[in-house]
Design a protein around this motif. Structure first.
Motif, PDB file in Angstrom:
ATOM      1  N   VAL A  56       0.837  -1.250  -0.048  1.00 40.46           N
ATOM      2  CA  VAL A  56       0.159  -0.103  -0.092  1.00 40.46           C
ATOM      3  C   VAL A  56       0.811   1.273  -0.262  1.00 40.46           C
ATOM      4  CG1 VAL A  56      -1.444   1.468   1.328  1.00 40.46           C
ATOM      5  CG2 VAL A  56      -1.784  -1.098   0.854  1.00 40.46           C
ATOM      6  N   MET A  57       1.913   1.217   0.678  1.00 41.21           N
ATOM      7  CA  MET A  57       2.844   2.423   1.160  1.00 41.21           C
ATOM      8  C   MET A  57       3.490   2.758  -0.076  1.00 41.21           C
ATOM      9  SD  MET A  57       4.095   2.206   4.871  1.00 41.21           S
ATOM     10  CE  MET A  57       4.857   3.738   4.840  1.00 41.21           C
ATOM     11  N   GLN A  58       3.947   1.541  -0.910  1.00 42.51           N
ATOM     12  CA  GLN A  58       4.918   1.974  -2.036  1.00 42.51           C
ATOM     13  C   GLN A  58       3.960   2.242  -3.349  1.00 42.51           C
ATOM     14  OE1 GLN A  58       6.624  -1.925  -2.696  1.00 42.51           O
ATOM     15  NE2 GLN A  58       7.943  -1.683  -0.771  1.00 42.51           N
ATOM     16  N   ARG A  59       2.772   2.045  -3.214  1.00 41.08           N
ATOM     17  CA  ARG A  59       1.912   2.616  -4.463  1.00 41.08           C
ATOM     18  C   ARG A  59       1.639   4.257  -4.545  1.00 41.08           C
ATOM     19  NH1 ARG A  59      -0.893  -1.242  -7.511  1.00 41.08           N
ATOM     20  NH2 ARG A  59      -0.353  -3.436  -6.773  1.00 41.08           N
ATOM     21  N   GLY A  60       2.218   5.041  -3.452  1.00 34.52           N
ATOM     22  CA  GLY A  60       1.820   6.248  -3.353  1.00 34.52           C
ATOM     23  C   GLY A  60       0.680   6.975  -3.894  1.00 34.52           C
ATOM     24  N   PRO A  62      -2.240   8.334  -1.836  1.00 34.25           N
ATOM     25  CA  PRO A  62      -2.698   8.526  -0.666  1.00 34.25           C
ATOM     26  C   PRO A  62      -4.477   8.660  -0.584  1.00 34.25           C
ATOM     27  CG  PRO A  62      -1.541  10.550  -1.303  1.00 34.25           C
ATOM     28  CD  PRO A  62      -1.189   9.413  -2.346  1.00 34.25           C
ATOM     29  N   TRP A  63      -4.765   9.066  -1.613  1.00 33.74           N
ATOM     30  CA  TRP A  63      -6.370   9.454  -1.777  1.00 33.74           C
ATOM     31  C   TRP A  63      -6.977   8.042  -1.778  1.00 33.74           C
ATOM     32  CZ3 TRP A  63      -8.963  13.122   0.200  1.00 33.74           C
ATOM     33  CH2 TRP A  63      -8.308  14.589   0.010  1.00 33.74           C
ATOM     34  N   ALA A  64      -6.572   7.138  -2.669  1.00 30.95           N
ATOM     35  CA  ALA A  64      -6.874   5.799  -2.814  1.00 30.95           C
ATOM     36  C   ALA A  64      -7.066   4.923  -1.421  1.00 30.95           C
ATOM     37  CB  ALA A  64      -5.960   5.115  -4.070  1.00 30.95           C
ATOM     38  N   THR A  65      -5.702   5.248  -0.808  1.00 31.31           N
ATOM     39  CA  THR A  65      -5.465   4.705   0.422  1.00 31.31           C
ATOM     40  C   THR A  65      -6.482   5.147   1.667  1.00 31.31           C
ATOM     41  OG1 THR A  65      -3.105   4.374  -0.095  1.00 31.31           O
ATOM     42  CG2 THR A  65      -3.898   4.203   2.335  1.00 31.31           C
ATOM     43  N   ALA A  66      -6.756   6.229   1.483  1.00 31.17           N
ATOM     44  CA  ALA A  66      -7.692   6.722   2.538  1.00 31.17           C
ATOM     45  C   ALA A  66      -9.002   6.225   2.090  1.00 31.17           C
ATOM     46  CB  ALA A  66      -7.755   8.534   2.476  1.00 31.17           C
ATOM     47  N   VAL A  67      -9.491   6.337   1.047  1.00 31.27           N
ATOM     48  CA  VAL A  67     -10.877   5.978   0.449  1.00 31.27           C
ATOM     49  C   VAL A  67     -11.219   4.439   0.666  1.00 31.27           C
ATOM     50  CG1 VAL A  67     -12.564   5.831  -1.235  1.00 31.27           C
ATOM     51  CG2 VAL A  67     -11.423   7.675  -1.057  1.00 31.27           C
ATOM     52  N   GLY A  68      -9.890   3.542   0.518  1.00 36.32           N
ATOM     53  CA  GLY A  68     -10.240   2.141   0.800  1.00 36.32           C
ATOM     54  C   GLY A  68     -10.206   1.959   2.292  1.00 36.32           C
ATOM     55  N   GLY A  69      -9.256   2.452   2.890  1.00 34.53           N
ATOM     56  CA  GLY A  69      -9.272   2.165   4.403  1.00 34.53           C
ATOM     57  C   GLY A  69     -10.573   2.745   5.074  1.00 34.53           C
ATOM     58  N   ALA A  70     -11.128   3.922   4.392  1.00 37.16           N
ATOM     59  CA  ALA A  70     -12.309   4.293   5.276  1.00 37.16           C
ATOM     60  C   ALA A  70     -13.411   3.379   4.913  1.00 37.16           C
ATOM     61  CB  ALA A  70     -12.603   5.622   4.752  1.00 37.16           C
ATOM     62  N   ILE A  71     -13.429   2.866   3.657  1.00 37.32           N
ATOM     63  CA  ILE A  71     -14.399   1.839   3.459  1.00 37.32           C
ATOM     64  C   ILE A  71     -14.416   0.672   4.156  1.00 37.32           C
ATOM     65  CG2 ILE A  71     -15.432   0.014   1.636  1.00 37.32           C
ATOM     66  CD1 ILE A  71     -14.926   2.523  -0.482  1.00 37.32           C
ATOM     67  N   GLY A  72     -13.264   0.299   4.441  1.00 38.71           N
ATOM     68  CA  GLY A  72     -12.750  -1.088   5.289  1.00 38.71           C
ATOM     69  C   GLY A  72     -13.295  -0.739   6.619  1.00 38.71           C
ATOM     70  N   VAL A  73     -12.977   0.309   7.226  1.00 39.30           N
ATOM     71  CA  VAL A  73     -13.267   0.525   8.693  1.00 39.30           C
ATOM     72  C   VAL A  73     -14.854   0.655   8.814  1.00 39.30           C
ATOM     73  CG1 VAL A  73     -13.656   2.627  10.427  1.00 39.30           C
ATOM     74  CG2 VAL A  73     -11.198   2.019   9.127  1.00 39.30           C
ATOM     75  N   PRO A 175      -7.632  -0.470 -12.540  1.00 41.10           N
ATOM     76  CA  PRO A 175      -6.735   0.575 -12.470  1.00 41.10           C
ATOM     77  C   PRO A 175      -5.927   0.721 -11.101  1.00 41.10           C
ATOM     78  CG  PRO A 175      -8.968   1.595 -13.168  1.00 41.10           C
ATOM     79  CD  PRO A 175      -9.090   0.124 -12.911  1.00 41.10           C
ATOM     80  N   ASP A 176      -4.846   1.283 -11.225  1.00 36.46           N
ATOM     81  CA  ASP A 176      -3.740   1.271 -10.195  1.00 36.46           C
ATOM     82  C   ASP A 176      -4.309   1.814  -8.842  1.00 36.46           C
ATOM     83  OD1 ASP A 176      -0.941   0.582  -9.262  1.00 36.46           O
ATOM     84  OD2 ASP A 176      -0.885   2.393  -8.665  1.00 36.46           O
ATOM     85  N   PRO A 177      -5.180   3.048  -8.942  1.00 35.18           N
ATOM     86  CA  PRO A 177      -5.577   3.796  -7.622  1.00 35.18           C
ATOM     87  C   PRO A 177      -6.709   2.664  -6.961  1.00 35.18           C
ATOM     88  CG  PRO A 177      -5.198   5.524  -9.511  1.00 35.18           C
ATOM     89  CD  PRO A 177      -5.067   4.037  -9.955  1.00 35.18           C
ATOM     90  N   VAL A 178      -7.395   2.101  -7.768  1.00 38.40           N
ATOM     91  CA  VAL A 178      -8.673   1.292  -7.408  1.00 38.40           C
ATOM     92  C   VAL A 178      -7.987   0.132  -6.681  1.00 38.40           C
ATOM     93  CG1 VAL A 178     -10.567  -0.201  -7.876  1.00 38.40           C
ATOM     94  CG2 VAL A 178     -10.069   1.982  -9.261  1.00 38.40           C
ATOM     95  N   VAL A 179      -6.750  -0.640  -7.243  1.00 38.55           N
ATOM     96  CA  VAL A 179      -6.104  -1.675  -6.754  1.00 38.55           C
ATOM     97  C   VAL A 179      -5.610  -1.333  -5.236  1.00 38.55           C
ATOM     98  CG1 VAL A 179      -4.255  -3.095  -6.730  1.00 38.55           C
ATOM     99  CG2 VAL A 179      -5.512  -2.691  -8.858  1.00 38.55           C
ATOM    100  N   THR A 180      -4.962  -0.190  -5.405  1.00 36.26           N
ATOM    101  CA  THR A 180      -4.542   0.502  -3.968  1.00 36.26           C
ATOM    102  C   THR A 180      -5.564   0.541  -3.047  1.00 36.26           C
ATOM    103  OG1 THR A 180      -2.948   1.771  -5.070  1.00 36.26           O
ATOM    104  CG2 THR A 180      -3.334   2.516  -2.871  1.00 36.26           C
ATOM    105  N   GLY A 181      -6.902   1.083  -3.389  1.00 39.11           N
ATOM    106  CA  GLY A 181      -7.964   1.129  -2.308  1.00 39.11           C
ATOM    107  C   GLY A 181      -8.300  -0.124  -1.682  1.00 39.11           C
TER     108      GLY A 181
END
Length: 230
Positions: A56-60, A62-73, A175-181
């Motif tokens: 997750v961190m290497q994909r760079g 942050p918005w996709a990480t935030a959205v995916g993480g928020a959905i996970g929570v 797409p890569d941002p979706v994968v990150t999410g």
């Protein structure tokens, strides 16, 4: 997911069936159950921290990480609320079914990240699902008298895990941002499993040093296995 990778998802299924079969014939003591939970929590935590988090961190993104993480929570807290509302065997089975589907989805996401990640997640979730089989069988044993039926119900539930894995498989083509999410979602789901399920239930018995040490034994065991695989 290749056919070989899909076969790996059957290991947790077999583990849950074995757990249920053991539980209907032999009720494990609380210390043994707590030790298994600690060990499984350590393995799952190592898989999350050592495999999913770096990806997750290497994909760079942050918005996709935030959205995916928020959905996970949101999803995991919703599952927790459902477990609180659930009453009786039907409620328990519904909550476990959702857990299995999510675990399978996370496993599919892991294989999308790579064969090594998928393999290590398979090992981690196999231990978690083994304990789940024990738990479900113990709970059903209070209302269901047939041992065969208890094992059969448990088997039917855990078949949702490979189904969830198949749903997670197409993630790699997105797409890569979706994968990150999706990876961020999987990371949150695994951390929730450790902190809000395995460890909380593991501490329902009095703490003993050797039992607590099982968490670190599981953590180190998966780290060493990951190093060995390369």
């Amino acid at each position: 997911m290749t056919d070989t990778a899909w076969i790996y998802t059957l290991f947790p299924v077999v583990a849950a069936i074995i757990g249920a079969a053991v539980a209907v014939n032999f009720r494990p003591g609380p210390n043994l159950v707590s030790a298994i939970q600690h060990f499984a929590a350590g393995v799952v935590f190592a898989a999350a921290a050592g495999e999913i988090l770096p990806d997750v961190m290497q994909r760079g993104s942050p918005w996709a990480t935030a959205v995916g993480g928020a959905i996970g929570v949101a999803v995991m807290l919703s599952v927790k609320q459902l477990e609180r509302w659930a009453t009786g065997p039907a409620g328990l089975l519904a909550a476990v079914a959702i857990d299995m589907l999510i675990d399978g989805l996370v496993l599919g996401i892991g294989f999308a990240a790579g064969p090594k990640v998928g393999l290590l997640l398979t090992i981690a979730l196999t231990l978690e699902v083994l304990f789940l089989g024990l738990t479900v069988a113990n709970e059903l044993g209070e209302t269901v008298r047939s041992r065969t039926r208890i094992v059969g119900i448990t088997a039917a539930l855990v078949l949702l895990l490979p189904i969830g894995a198949l749903l997670g498989n197409p993630v790699a083509a997105l797409p890569d941002p979706v994968v990150t999410g999706f990876f961020a979602f999987g990371l949150v789901a695994l951390l929730y499993l450790v902190t809000e399920e395995l460890l909380i239930e593991a501490h329902e018995t009095p703490d003993r040093p050797w039992v607590t040490a099982m968490f670190f034994a599981g953590f180190l065991a998966l780290l060493l296995l990951g190093e060995a695989i390369g």
